[in-house]
Scaffold this active site. Structure first.
Site, PDB file in Angstrom:
ATOM      1  N   GLU A   4      -4.565  57.308 -36.720  1.00  0.00           N
ATOM      2  CA  GLU A   4      -5.780  57.719 -37.421  1.00  0.00           C
ATOM      3  C   GLU A   4      -6.384  58.988 -36.820  1.00  0.00           C
ATOM      4  O   GLU A   4      -6.884  59.846 -37.552  1.00  0.00           O
ATOM      5  CB  GLU A   4      -6.784  56.553 -37.413  1.00  0.00           C
ATOM      6  CG  GLU A   4      -6.272  55.389 -38.268  1.00  0.00           C
ATOM      7  CD  GLU A   4      -7.069  54.102 -38.132  1.00  0.00           C
ATOM      8  OE1 GLU A   4      -8.058  54.067 -37.364  1.00  0.00           O
ATOM      9  OE2 GLU A   4      -6.704  53.117 -38.794  1.00  0.00           O
ATOM     10  N   LYS A  60     -19.139  55.058 -42.179  1.00  0.00           N
ATOM     11  CA  LYS A  60     -18.744  55.147 -43.581  1.00  0.00           C
ATOM     12  C   LYS A  60     -19.902  55.681 -44.435  1.00  0.00           C
ATOM     13  O   LYS A  60     -21.036  55.782 -43.957  1.00  0.00           O
ATOM     14  CB  LYS A  60     -18.306  53.763 -44.060  1.00  0.00           C
ATOM     15  CG  LYS A  60     -17.026  53.261 -43.360  1.00  0.00           C
ATOM     16  CD  LYS A  60     -16.631  51.866 -43.820  1.00  0.00           C
ATOM     17  CE  LYS A  60     -15.370  51.388 -43.113  1.00  0.00           C
ATOM     18  NZ  LYS A  60     -14.995  50.011 -43.505  1.00  0.00           N
ATOM     19  N   ASN A  78     -19.180  48.152 -45.321  1.00  0.00           N
ATOM     20  CA  ASN A  78     -19.549  47.533 -44.053  1.00  0.00           C
ATOM     21  C   ASN A  78     -19.845  48.534 -42.937  1.00  0.00           C
ATOM     22  O   ASN A  78     -19.556  48.301 -41.780  1.00  0.00           O
ATOM     23  CB  ASN A  78     -18.516  46.477 -43.657  1.00  0.00           C
ATOM     24  CG  ASN A  78     -17.112  47.066 -43.550  1.00  0.00           C
ATOM     25  OD1 ASN A  78     -16.946  48.281 -43.522  1.00  0.00           O
ATOM     26  ND2 ASN A  78     -16.111  46.206 -43.454  1.00  0.00           N
ATOM     27  N   PHE A 131      -8.458  45.021 -53.986  1.00  0.00           N
ATOM     28  CA  PHE A 131      -9.665  45.801 -53.735  1.00  0.00           C
ATOM     29  C   PHE A 131      -9.383  47.272 -53.400  1.00  0.00           C
ATOM     30  O   PHE A 131     -10.295  48.024 -53.087  1.00  0.00           O
ATOM     31  CB  PHE A 131     -10.496  45.155 -52.619  1.00  0.00           C
ATOM     32  CG  PHE A 131      -9.743  44.935 -51.315  1.00  0.00           C
ATOM     33  CD1 PHE A 131      -9.590  45.969 -50.405  1.00  0.00           C
ATOM     34  CD2 PHE A 131      -9.200  43.701 -51.009  1.00  0.00           C
ATOM     35  CE1 PHE A 131      -8.906  45.782 -49.203  1.00  0.00           C
ATOM     36  CE2 PHE A 131      -8.513  43.497 -49.808  1.00  0.00           C
ATOM     37  CZ  PHE A 131      -8.365  44.541 -48.908  1.00  0.00           C
ATOM     38  N   THR A 171     -15.136  42.118 -40.016  1.00  0.00           N
ATOM     39  CA  THR A 171     -15.082  42.882 -41.270  1.00  0.00           C
ATOM     40  C   THR A 171     -16.101  42.381 -42.278  1.00  0.00           C
ATOM     41  O   THR A 171     -16.759  43.188 -42.949  1.00  0.00           O
ATOM     42  CB  THR A 171     -13.663  42.759 -41.878  1.00  0.00           C
ATOM     43  OG1 THR A 171     -12.709  43.163 -40.894  1.00  0.00           O
ATOM     44  CG2 THR A 171     -13.528  43.604 -43.121  1.00  0.00           C
ATOM     45  N   TYR A 225      -5.862  54.133 -45.720  1.00  0.00           N
ATOM     46  CA  TYR A 225      -5.855  52.721 -46.095  1.00  0.00           C
ATOM     47  C   TYR A 225      -4.524  52.288 -46.706  1.00  0.00           C
ATOM     48  O   TYR A 225      -4.479  51.313 -47.471  1.00  0.00           O
ATOM     49  CB  TYR A 225      -7.007  52.427 -47.061  1.00  0.00           C
ATOM     50  CG  TYR A 225      -8.351  52.288 -46.365  1.00  0.00           C
ATOM     51  CD1 TYR A 225      -8.533  51.336 -45.366  1.00  0.00           C
ATOM     52  CD2 TYR A 225      -9.433  53.088 -46.711  1.00  0.00           C
ATOM     53  CE1 TYR A 225      -9.755  51.197 -44.727  1.00  0.00           C
ATOM     54  CE2 TYR A 225     -10.668  52.956 -46.079  1.00  0.00           C
ATOM     55  CZ  TYR A 225     -10.816  52.002 -45.089  1.00  0.00           C
ATOM     56  OH  TYR A 225     -12.025  51.853 -44.451  1.00  0.00           O
ATOM     57  N   ARG A 266     -22.374  45.654 -37.571  1.00  0.00           N
ATOM     58  CA  ARG A 266     -22.376  45.061 -38.920  1.00  0.00           C
ATOM     59  C   ARG A 266     -23.397  43.929 -39.018  1.00  0.00           C
ATOM     60  O   ARG A 266     -24.031  43.756 -40.068  1.00  0.00           O
ATOM     61  CB  ARG A 266     -20.968  44.581 -39.275  1.00  0.00           C
ATOM     62  CG  ARG A 266     -20.035  45.754 -39.587  1.00  0.00           C
ATOM     63  CD  ARG A 266     -18.592  45.314 -39.629  1.00  0.00           C
ATOM     64  NE  ARG A 266     -17.698  46.382 -40.071  1.00  0.00           N
ATOM     65  CZ  ARG A 266     -16.389  46.391 -39.861  1.00  0.00           C
ATOM     66  NH1 ARG A 266     -15.823  45.385 -39.206  1.00  0.00           N
ATOM     67  NH2 ARG A 266     -15.633  47.381 -40.299  1.00  0.00           N
ATOM     68  N   HIS A 313     -16.024  51.999 -39.438  1.00  0.00           N
ATOM     69  CA  HIS A 313     -14.603  51.727 -39.235  1.00  0.00           C
ATOM     70  C   HIS A 313     -14.251  51.960 -37.779  1.00  0.00           C
ATOM     71  O   HIS A 313     -14.734  52.909 -37.179  1.00  0.00           O
ATOM     72  CB  HIS A 313     -13.745  52.661 -40.101  1.00  0.00           C
ATOM     73  CG  HIS A 313     -12.294  52.635 -39.709  1.00  0.00           C
ATOM     74  ND1 HIS A 313     -11.439  51.650 -40.118  1.00  0.00           N
ATOM     75  CD2 HIS A 313     -11.576  53.441 -38.893  1.00  0.00           C
ATOM     76  CE1 HIS A 313     -10.241  51.855 -39.588  1.00  0.00           C
ATOM     77  NE2 HIS A 313     -10.300  52.943 -38.833  1.00  0.00           N
ATOM     78  N   ARG A 373     -14.250  47.356 -31.651  1.00  0.00           N
ATOM     79  CA  ARG A 373     -14.193  46.317 -32.694  1.00  0.00           C
ATOM     80  C   ARG A 373     -15.214  45.213 -32.412  1.00  0.00           C
ATOM     81  O   ARG A 373     -15.840  44.685 -33.330  1.00  0.00           O
ATOM     82  CB  ARG A 373     -12.780  45.728 -32.774  1.00  0.00           C
ATOM     83  CG  ARG A 373     -11.695  46.734 -33.149  1.00  0.00           C
ATOM     84  CD  ARG A 373     -11.613  47.014 -34.622  1.00  0.00           C
ATOM     85  NE  ARG A 373     -11.148  45.879 -35.392  1.00  0.00           N
ATOM     86  CZ  ARG A 373     -10.822  45.942 -36.688  1.00  0.00           C
ATOM     87  NH1 ARG A 373     -10.922  47.088 -37.351  1.00  0.00           N
ATOM     88  NH2 ARG A 373     -10.430  44.880 -37.335  1.00  0.00           N
TER      89      ARG A 373
END
Ligand code: ABT
Ligand code: MG
Length: 131
Positions: free
Chosen positions: A126, A9, A112, A57, A91, A49, A102, A115, A85
């Site tokens: 995606e 990100k 964070n 948010f 998250t 998203y 993270r 993704h 993941r």
């Protein structure tokens, strides 16, 4: 063979973490199938998203993900969706163990670092959106 969509990100790109993150997936034995640096257009961010469209948010999320360049990737290998993941950590970085991406670099749930698709179905959707 299973594929997943992973993206560094804008905060991760600003912190110069592309090389570190690519290296972690390579050391894990996964194969990079596609990658590009890009700035996400607003409509793509809203589509990506879409499941969060009604959340409080959502506006901040779209603003953040379009705030600079990202590094989008397709990684391939056994169980790569779930393992990616795990490598990322939860998250919310406050819950992320040291050693996870993270846990090592992120401080904020809204920013964070990385993704990764949350299921094989999300991965397919995606990858088609971004490549
Ligand atoms: P993404 O990889 O960005 O999809 O994150 P992840 O799948 O780990 O978590 P989800 B639940 O999909 O969150 C999407 C983005 O929304 C942000 N967020 C989430 C908040 O800012 N506040 C919140 O309370 C929650 C639940 C975190 C995720 N993104 N970023 N950047
Ligand atoms: Mg998600």
């Amino acid at each position: 063979m299973e594929q997943t969509f992973v993206m560094v990100k804008p905060d991760g790109v600003r912190k110069q973490l592309i090389g570190d993150i690519v290296s972690r997936f390579e050391r894990r034995g996964y194969t990079l199938r596609d990658a590009k640096v890009m700035t996400i257009p607003r409509d793509l961010a809203e589509e990506h998203y879409g499941e969060h469209r009604d959340k409080p948010f959502f506006g901040d999320l779209v603003q953040f993900i379009t705030s600079g360049q990202v590094f989008a990737m397709v990684w391939e290998g056994e169980n790569v969706v779930e393992n990616a993941r795990t490598m990322m950590g939860p998250t919310n970085p406050k819950e992320a163990a040291p050693g996870s991406i993270r846990g090592d670099y992120a401080t904020d749930v809204g920013e964070n670092i990385i993704h990764g698709s949350d299921s094989p179905e999300s991965a397919e959707r995606e990858i088609a959106l971004f490549f």
